[in-house]
Design a protein around this motif. Structure first.
Motif, PDB file in Angstrom:
ATOM      1  N   UNK A 183       0.841  -1.198   0.000  1.00  0.00           N
ATOM      2  CA  UNK A 183       0.000   0.000   0.000  1.00  0.00           C
ATOM      3  C   UNK A 183       0.875   1.246   0.000  1.00  0.00           C
ATOM      4  N   UNK A 184       0.531   2.213  -0.858  1.00  0.00           N
ATOM      5  CA  UNK A 184       1.173   3.516  -0.852  1.00  0.00           C
ATOM      6  C   UNK A 184       0.176   4.567  -0.410  1.00  0.00           C
ATOM      7  N   UNK A 185       0.555   5.417   0.511  1.00  0.00           N
ATOM      8  CA  UNK A 185      -0.344   6.440   1.042  1.00  0.00           C
ATOM      9  C   UNK A 185       0.192   7.812   0.667  1.00  0.00           C
ATOM     10  N   UNK A 186      -0.642   8.628   0.037  1.00  0.00           N
ATOM     11  CA  UNK A 186      -0.258   9.984  -0.358  1.00  0.00           C
ATOM     12  C   UNK A 186      -1.248  10.953   0.259  1.00  0.00           C
ATOM     13  N   UNK A 187      -0.768  11.841   1.103  1.00  0.00           N
ATOM     14  CA  UNK A 187      -1.612  12.889   1.665  1.00  0.00           C
ATOM     15  C   UNK A 187      -1.475  14.125   0.776  1.00  0.00           C
ATOM     16  N   UNK A 188      -2.514  14.421   0.018  1.00  0.00           N
ATOM     17  CA  UNK A 188      -2.452  15.548  -0.915  1.00  0.00           C
ATOM     18  C   UNK A 188      -2.628  16.862  -0.166  1.00  0.00           C
ATOM     19  N   UNK A 189      -1.707  17.781  -0.408  1.00  0.00           N
ATOM     20  CA  UNK A 189      -1.716  19.106   0.196  1.00  0.00           C
ATOM     21  C   UNK A 189      -1.411  20.135  -0.882  1.00  0.00           C
ATOM     22  N   UNK A 190      -1.691  21.426  -0.635  1.00  0.00           N
ATOM     23  CA  UNK A 190      -1.439  22.447  -1.668  1.00  0.00           C
ATOM     24  C   UNK A 190       0.016  22.528  -2.129  1.00  0.00           C
ATOM     25  N   UNK A 191       0.973  22.170  -1.248  1.00  0.00           N
ATOM     26  CA  UNK A 191       2.390  22.285  -1.631  1.00  0.00           C
ATOM     27  C   UNK A 191       2.977  20.980  -2.149  1.00  0.00           C
ATOM     28  N   UNK A 192       2.148  19.960  -2.352  1.00  0.00           N
ATOM     29  CA  UNK A 192       2.632  18.686  -2.875  1.00  0.00           C
ATOM     30  C   UNK A 192       3.055  18.853  -4.333  1.00  0.00           C
ATOM     31  N   UNK A 193       4.196  18.270  -4.688  1.00  0.00           N
ATOM     32  CA  UNK A 193       4.715  18.367  -6.044  1.00  0.00           C
ATOM     33  C   UNK A 193       4.474  17.061  -6.802  1.00  0.00           C
ATOM     34  N   UNK A 194       4.424  17.100  -8.144  1.00  0.00           N
ATOM     35  CA  UNK A 194       4.264  15.852  -8.910  1.00  0.00           C
ATOM     36  C   UNK A 194       5.329  14.808  -8.587  1.00  0.00           C
ATOM     37  N   UNK A 195       6.567  15.254  -8.357  1.00  0.00           N
ATOM     38  CA  UNK A 195       7.643  14.311  -8.041  1.00  0.00           C
ATOM     39  C   UNK A 195       7.429  13.634  -6.696  1.00  0.00           C
ATOM     40  N   UNK A 196       6.662  14.271  -5.809  1.00  0.00           N
ATOM     41  CA  UNK A 196       6.343  13.636  -4.525  1.00  0.00           C
ATOM     42  C   UNK A 196       5.410  12.451  -4.713  1.00  0.00           C
ATOM     43  N   UNK A 197       4.751  12.395  -5.848  1.00  0.00           N
ATOM     44  CA  UNK A 197       3.814  11.318  -6.150  1.00  0.00           C
ATOM     45  C   UNK A 197       4.505  10.224  -6.966  1.00  0.00           C
ATOM     46  N   UNK A 198       5.167  10.625  -8.045  1.00  0.00           N
ATOM     47  CA  UNK A 198       5.707   9.649  -8.991  1.00  0.00           C
ATOM     48  C   UNK A 198       7.117   9.183  -8.656  1.00  0.00           C
ATOM     49  N   UNK A 199       7.899  10.044  -8.022  1.00  0.00           N
ATOM     50  CA  UNK A 199       9.295   9.733  -7.751  1.00  0.00           C
ATOM     51  C   UNK A 199      10.212  10.739  -8.427  1.00  0.00           C
TER      52      UNK A 199
ATOM     53  N   UNK B  52      11.615   5.613  -6.621  1.00  0.00           N
ATOM     54  CA  UNK B  52      10.166   5.574  -6.833  1.00  0.00           C
ATOM     55  C   UNK B  52       9.399   6.318  -5.750  1.00  0.00           C
ATOM     56  N   UNK B  53       8.292   6.912  -6.153  1.00  0.00           N
ATOM     57  CA  UNK B  53       7.408   7.568  -5.220  1.00  0.00           C
ATOM     58  C   UNK B  53       6.363   6.598  -4.685  1.00  0.00           C
ATOM     59  N   UNK B  54       5.465   7.077  -3.844  1.00  0.00           N
ATOM     60  CA  UNK B  54       4.457   6.201  -3.230  1.00  0.00           C
ATOM     61  C   UNK B  54       3.453   5.620  -4.210  1.00  0.00           C
ATOM     62  N   UNK B  55       3.438   6.114  -5.456  1.00  0.00           N
ATOM     63  CA  UNK B  55       2.512   5.563  -6.446  1.00  0.00           C
ATOM     64  C   UNK B  55       2.925   4.154  -6.866  1.00  0.00           C
TER      65      UNK B  55
ATOM     66  N   UNK C   2      -8.257  16.386  -3.916  1.00  0.00           N
ATOM     67  CA  UNK C   2      -8.559  17.709  -4.472  1.00  0.00           C
ATOM     68  C   UNK C   2      -8.066  18.861  -3.610  1.00  0.00           C
ATOM     69  N   UNK C   3      -7.152  18.580  -2.670  1.00  0.00           N
ATOM     70  CA  UNK C   3      -6.491  19.665  -1.957  1.00  0.00           C
ATOM     71  C   UNK C   3      -5.154  20.036  -2.600  1.00  0.00           C
ATOM     72  N   UNK C   4      -4.711  19.233  -3.546  1.00  0.00           N
ATOM     73  CA  UNK C   4      -3.479  19.538  -4.278  1.00  0.00           C
ATOM     74  C   UNK C   4      -3.821  20.335  -5.530  1.00  0.00           C
ATOM     75  N   UNK C   5      -2.822  20.955  -6.105  1.00  0.00           N
ATOM     76  CA  UNK C   5      -3.030  21.745  -7.318  1.00  0.00           C
ATOM     77  C   UNK C   5      -3.346  20.831  -8.494  1.00  0.00           C
ATOM     78  N   UNK C   6      -4.022  21.354  -9.523  1.00  0.00           N
ATOM     79  CA  UNK C   6      -4.297  20.531 -10.710  1.00  0.00           C
ATOM     80  C   UNK C   6      -3.037  19.929 -11.329  1.00  0.00           C
ATOM     81  N   UNK C   7      -1.911  20.639 -11.257  1.00  0.00           N
ATOM     82  CA  UNK C   7      -0.662  20.106 -11.814  1.00  0.00           C
ATOM     83  C   UNK C   7      -0.250  18.829 -11.093  1.00  0.00           C
ATOM     84  N   UNK C   8      -0.379  18.815  -9.774  1.00  0.00           N
ATOM     85  CA  UNK C   8      -0.018  17.622  -9.008  1.00  0.00           C
ATOM     86  C   UNK C   8      -1.042  16.521  -9.208  1.00  0.00           C
ATOM     87  N   UNK C   9      -2.313  16.883  -9.287  1.00  0.00           N
ATOM     88  CA  UNK C   9      -3.350  15.888  -9.547  1.00  0.00           C
ATOM     89  C   UNK C   9      -3.071  15.145 -10.866  1.00  0.00           C
ATOM     90  N   UNK C  10      -2.604  15.906 -11.855  1.00  0.00           N
ATOM     91  CA  UNK C  10      -2.381  15.309 -13.177  1.00  0.00           C
ATOM     92  C   UNK C  10      -1.229  14.317 -13.178  1.00  0.00           C
TER      93      UNK C  10
END
Length: 331
Positions: free
Chosen positions: A74-90, A105-108, A119-127
């Protein structure tokens, strides 16, 4: 050549494991039968689940209980406004001693990814999740990395009216097979929750009732569930109705047709059937379609919700007869 339909032994195993997972989740959250069933049907279809509701009703708890019951990585990602795409993917890190870049690798990179408050992260990070949810891989610095299989995203989000949220783009919402609403518990179930949660974390009592190999095998069984031509035509008729209804500005996409069929196969497998029935389509039309369609301005001002519009269309579209849903079913 089409794959053979599942055997009775295959279907019995799926039904047995699903029941164990359902009971495991129910030790933490009670009274959520429809939400749990929709979620499990999505898991069997190897789809992604979006849980949307107000804070505090158990969205994250349901996601964590599901992951703990299945017993996969299991990978857990807490989405926040300052989260970056690299924090998700690695990210690629330069190793000066070897003059090379190393990918971390990131938590994904997990079998089940819990995307909390997406939906607390920016659209760029969501993408950053788009490629992984659609293609099962991640591309970083021009290099493509495959994700583990099976791969499931269980995301939670608060309604867009809540402070500090960003609306999910349509392309992102369309990647989720189903949207599940938890809702408030009944008074009896809330009393039971007060008893079970009093001074303890019930998630610590959740034990794994399946493993990754079992989950992959169950997904394979669900894929081989038979859907008669009449069932597929029923799905197309329902999608056509969403695209021509004046109450909708955007109807269901072809991806929605594919995912409705896949989810219906998952529900059929849960119930020990080797073929899809119209009831499977009816039960999942709301969870599969409500988050994809966009009501017209007139429908919104009239107080019509996406769920109510879908329910009205389901009531209008002719249902194929039982004989047609079983026609030409392989032995």
């Amino acid at each position: 050549m089409p794959h053979p339909i599942p055997s009775e032994a295959d279907l019995s195993e799926v039904a047995e494991v699903v029941e164990r997972v359902r009971r495991s989740i129910s030790t933490v959250l009670s009274g959520l039968g429809p939400a749990i069933d929709s979620t499990l049907a999505t898991v069997l279809a190897e789809g992604h689940v979006l849980m949307e509701d107000v804070p505090g009703v158990g969205k994250t708890t349901l996601a964590r209980a599901l992951a703990a019951s299945v017993g996969t990585h299991v990978g857990r990602i807490q989405f926040t406004p300052d989260l970056l795409p690299s924090d998700v993917t690695g990210v690629s890190v330069y190793r000066a001693d070897e003059h090379t870049f190393e990918f971390r690798p990131g938590p994904v990179f997990a079998h089940v990814v819990i995307a909390d408050e997406i939906n607390r992260a920016s659209p760029k990070t969501q993408s950053a999740l788009l490629e992984s949810m659609q293609e099962g891989r991640v591309t970083v610095d021009g290099t493509t990395h495959p994700l583990p299989s099976p791969f499931l995203v269980v995301a939670t989000q608060n309604p867009v009216e809540m402070e500090g949220t960003y609306p999910l783009p349509e392309a992102q919402r369309d990647r989720f097979m189903t949207q599940v609403t938890v809702g408030y518990p009944s008074p009896d179930h809330e009393v039971a929750m007060l008893d079970s949660h009093d001074g303890t974390d019930p998630l610590t009592q959740v034990t794994s009732v399946a493993d990754t190999a079992t989950l992959a095998r169950m997904i394979g069984v669900a894929r081989r569930i038979y859907a008669a031509p009449a069932i597929k035509q029923y799905i197309v008729d329902l999608m056509s109705a969403t695209r021509s209804d004046p109450a909708l500005r955007l109807g269901g996409s072809p991806r929605a047709s594919l995912q409705l069929l896949a989810a219906a196969k998952g529900r059929a497998a849960m119930h020990g059937r080797n073929h899809v029935l119209p009831d499977d389509i009816k039960a999942l039309s709301g969870p599969v379609l409500a988050h994809r369609i966009i009501p017209s301005i007139e429908a919104r001002t009239g107080g019509r919700s996406p769920e109510s519009i879908i329910a009205a269309l389901v009531a209008q579209v002719p249902v194929p007869s039982e004989a047609r849903t079983r026609a030409a079913r392989p032995a």
